[in-house]
Design an enzyme around this catalytic site. Structure first.
Site, PDB file in Angstrom:
ATOM      1  N   HIS A 162     112.152-155.069  34.199  1.00  0.00           N
ATOM      2  CA  HIS A 162     111.520-156.304  33.726  1.00  0.00           C
ATOM      3  C   HIS A 162     110.717-156.021  32.461  1.00  0.00           C
ATOM      4  O   HIS A 162     109.989-155.037  32.391  1.00  0.00           O
ATOM      5  CB  HIS A 162     110.578-156.866  34.792  1.00  0.00           C
ATOM      6  CG  HIS A 162     111.304-157.565  35.896  1.00  0.00           C
ATOM      7  ND1 HIS A 162     110.703-158.469  36.728  1.00  0.00           N
ATOM      8  CD2 HIS A 162     112.588-157.502  36.291  1.00  0.00           C
ATOM      9  CE1 HIS A 162     111.589-158.942  37.594  1.00  0.00           C
ATOM     10  NE2 HIS A 162     112.741-158.350  37.360  1.00  0.00           N
ATOM     11  N   TYR A 201     102.939-165.102  38.390  1.00  0.00           N
ATOM     12  CA  TYR A 201     101.598-165.076  38.972  1.00  0.00           C
ATOM     13  C   TYR A 201     100.993-166.457  38.736  1.00  0.00           C
ATOM     14  O   TYR A 201     100.812-166.856  37.586  1.00  0.00           O
ATOM     15  CB  TYR A 201     100.733-164.020  38.284  1.00  0.00           C
ATOM     16  CG  TYR A 201     101.110-162.585  38.607  1.00  0.00           C
ATOM     17  CD1 TYR A 201     102.160-161.943  37.973  1.00  0.00           C
ATOM     18  CD2 TYR A 201     100.373-161.854  39.552  1.00  0.00           C
ATOM     19  CE1 TYR A 201     102.498-160.626  38.263  1.00  0.00           C
ATOM     20  CE2 TYR A 201     100.695-160.530  39.847  1.00  0.00           C
ATOM     21  CZ  TYR A 201     101.757-159.927  39.202  1.00  0.00           C
ATOM     22  OH  TYR A 201     102.070-158.621  39.496  1.00  0.00           O
ATOM     23  N   PRO A 236      96.385-155.846  45.544  1.00  0.00           N
ATOM     24  CA  PRO A 236      97.751-155.740  45.026  1.00  0.00           C
ATOM     25  C   PRO A 236      98.052-156.561  43.770  1.00  0.00           C
ATOM     26  O   PRO A 236      99.154-156.465  43.226  1.00  0.00           O
ATOM     27  CB  PRO A 236      98.616-156.226  46.201  1.00  0.00           C
ATOM     28  CG  PRO A 236      97.706-157.091  47.001  1.00  0.00           C
ATOM     29  CD  PRO A 236      96.331-156.541  46.840  1.00  0.00           C
ATOM     30  N   LYS A 238      99.440-151.857  41.515  1.00  0.00           N
ATOM     31  CA  LYS A 238      99.086-150.501  41.083  1.00  0.00           C
ATOM     32  C   LYS A 238      99.049-149.433  42.165  1.00  0.00           C
ATOM     33  O   LYS A 238      98.981-148.239  41.845  1.00  0.00           O
ATOM     34  CB  LYS A 238      97.699-150.529  40.402  1.00  0.00           C
ATOM     35  CG  LYS A 238      97.684-151.286  39.098  1.00  0.00           C
ATOM     36  CD  LYS A 238      98.545-150.596  38.072  1.00  0.00           C
ATOM     37  CE  LYS A 238      98.637-151.314  36.767  1.00  0.00           C
ATOM     38  NZ  LYS A 238      99.882-151.079  36.059  1.00  0.00           N
ATOM     39  N   TYR A 291      99.441-153.361  32.592  1.00  0.00           N
ATOM     40  CA  TYR A 291     100.474-153.657  33.588  1.00  0.00           C
ATOM     41  C   TYR A 291     101.611-152.638  33.539  1.00  0.00           C
ATOM     42  O   TYR A 291     102.068-152.150  34.577  1.00  0.00           O
ATOM     43  CB  TYR A 291     101.027-155.080  33.375  1.00  0.00           C
ATOM     44  CG  TYR A 291     101.719-155.622  34.617  1.00  0.00           C
ATOM     45  CD1 TYR A 291     101.066-156.494  35.479  1.00  0.00           C
ATOM     46  CD2 TYR A 291     103.026-155.245  34.923  1.00  0.00           C
ATOM     47  CE1 TYR A 291     101.686-156.979  36.618  1.00  0.00           C
ATOM     48  CE2 TYR A 291     103.653-155.725  36.061  1.00  0.00           C
ATOM     49  CZ  TYR A 291     102.982-156.590  36.906  1.00  0.00           C
ATOM     50  OH  TYR A 291     103.607-157.058  38.032  1.00  0.00           O
TER      51      TYR A 291
HETATM   52  C1  PHB Z   1     105.740-157.099  45.230  1.00  0.00           C
HETATM   53  O1  PHB Z   1     106.871-157.339  44.790  1.00  0.00           O
HETATM   54  O2  PHB Z   1     105.563-156.780  46.428  1.00  0.00           O
HETATM   55  C2  PHB Z   1     104.552-157.227  44.354  1.00  0.00           C
HETATM   56  C3  PHB Z   1     104.736-157.470  43.012  1.00  0.00           C
HETATM   57  C4  PHB Z   1     103.649-157.603  42.182  1.00  0.00           C
HETATM   58  C5  PHB Z   1     102.377-157.487  42.695  1.00  0.00           C
HETATM   59  C6  PHB Z   1     102.189-157.228  44.038  1.00  0.00           C
HETATM   60  C7  PHB Z   1     103.283-157.094  44.881  1.00  0.00           C
HETATM   61  O3  PHB Z   1     101.310-157.643  41.873  1.00  0.00           O
END
Ligand code: PHB
Ligand code: APR
Length: 390
Positions: free
Chosen positions: A72, A201, A292, A296, A384
């Site tokens: 990505h 997000y 989460p 990270k 990120y």
């Molecule tokens: C996930 O795909 O589990 C995931 C992705 C991004 C995040 C947290 C979890 O910030």
């Protein structure tokens, strides 16, 4: 039994450490409380930083990730009924992240260890560490009911947040820094093609939501919920409805599918200092936890074990201890920057019960700033995809 480095825990930290040590000619034994199947199937995180991807590739365990993982080059931030893309590739000079499940990384590492007769022991009981304030520490455990001991030069505590290594260190030498958030994430794994090419997000008045994925057929989705929420109160239809409300846009709906797995995870920031006591070194979740939102946890674990593997290899090849002596400080500098980022993403994107309308306007202004200022977008992007490892 005797080895050079005794490793407690066969999660990503313990397995990667064992593999990196093997590549440098250092012997280790990995001791795990759970079964191999349990560890290989446990659904956890799924985003690998640029540097983590390179570490796995350079260590020769990246082939399946490169075939099956999803590269990505950006994420979407959604708020006030609009989506804004943060273009990592453009903002970081070509970097990106790999969407590849943590348990797949674990499987690849287990396979690599077993291919060279690496010593991994599962389903051990009563694992204990002793004498780590001296130079001949021991790990005690029961295997098939029989008490055994592993004598080693060093112990790596890679046994996660609930492990036994950190609590074995005298409390008086540890400093704990912690923040528990007043919400949790309800997460599902669904048999549904991801509705977006990239992660979304979303900040919504009903709370945060995240669209992620595991493969072209499997979606991973989360919603913010109260910390004491009972999953029994969330039938699948209610979860989809809430996801549609928080992630939906005019003329755009999520693709739904059968829910394969669901669960609720609490949110915490946690750091222990120092990350070493005598010949016991803590790495990964045993030393620190992040919420989460920044994706990270696994990446921090990988960064720790890179530093530790290099320090141990230096010790065994030259007898020098300077890298081992610097281990805690080296890791913590980066750990705190990643803690800051994870806290910041969490604070910007969630609804806090105690907030007032001022705070909500401020959050929206922050999102507006992050998505409209190149400097602010670059800051998000570089964190990120992962801060430098060294
Ligand atoms: C996930 O795909 O589990 C995931 C992705 C991004 C995040 C947290 C979890 O910030
Ligand atoms: N003895 C042996 N093994 C133990 C013990 C014990 N007493 N206690 C825990 N373990 C094992 C756990 O069963 C687990 O397999 O240690 C392992 C720790 O693995 P993780 O919790 O995955 O931690 P880590 O390897 O540091 O990886 C960090 O994990 O929490 C996630 O998302 C987070 O991606 C991050 C990653």
């Amino acid at each position: 039994m005797r080895t050079q480095v005794g490793i407690v825990g066969a999660g990503p930290a313990g397995l990667l450490l064992s593999h990196l040590l093997h590549l440098q000619g250092v012997e280790s034994v990995v001791l795990e409380a759970r079964s191999r199947q349990y560890v290989e199937e446990r659904v956890r995180a799924g985003v690998l930083e640029h540097g983590t991807v390179n570490t796995l590739k350079e260590a020769g365990v990246g082939a399946r990730m490169m075939r099956q993982g999803l590269m990505h080059h950006g994420i979407e931030l959604q708020f006030a009924k609009r989506r804004h893309r943060i273009d990592f590739q453009e903002l970081t000079g070509g970097k990106g992240v790999m969407v590849y499940a943590q348990h797949e990384v674990v499987k690849d590492l287990v396979e690599a260890r077993l291919a060279v007769q690496g010593q991994l022991y599962y389903e051990l009981e009563d694992v204990r560490v002793s004498a780590f304030d001296g130079s001949k520490p021991k790990i005690h455990f029961r295997r098939d009911g029989t008490a055994q001991e592993l004598t080693c030069d060093f112990i790596a505590g890679c046994d996660g947040f609930h492990g036994i290594c950190r609590p074995s260190i005298p409390a008086r030498v540890l400093n704990i820094f912690e923040r528990v958030y007043p919400f949790a994430w309800l997460g599902i794994l669904a048999q549904a093609a991801p509705s977006s090419k990239e992660l979304i997000y979303a900040y919504h008045e009903r709370g945060f939501a995240l669209l992620s994925m595991r493969s072209p057929e499997i979606s991973r989705l989360y919603i913010q919920c109260p910390p004491e929420e009972d999953i029994a109160n969330w039938p699948d239809e209610k979860i989809w409805q809430e996801l549609q409300t928080r992630l939906g846009m005019d003329g755009w709906k999520l693709t739904e599918g059968s829910v394969l797995q669901k669960g609720i995870t609490g949110m915490r920031s946690f750091v222990v200092e120092p990350m070493r006591f005598g010949s016991l070194f803590l790495a990964g979740d045993s030393a620190h936890i992040v919420p989460p939102t920044g994706a990270k946890g696994l990446n921090l674990a990988a960064a720790d074990v890179r530093v530790l593997a290099r320090a141990l290899a230096e010790y065994y090849s030259s007898g020098k201890t300077h890298l081992l002596d610097a281990y805690s400080e080296t890791c913590l500098r980066r750990v705190w920057k990643v803690q800051r980022f994870s806290w910041w993403m969490t604070s910007m994107l969630h609804r806090f019960a105690e907030e007032n309308p001022f705070d909500q306007r401020r959050q929206l202004a922050e999102l507006d700033y992050v998505t409209s200022s190149r400097a602010a977008s670059t800051s998000l992007a570089e964190n990120y995809v992962g801060l430098p490892l060294d």
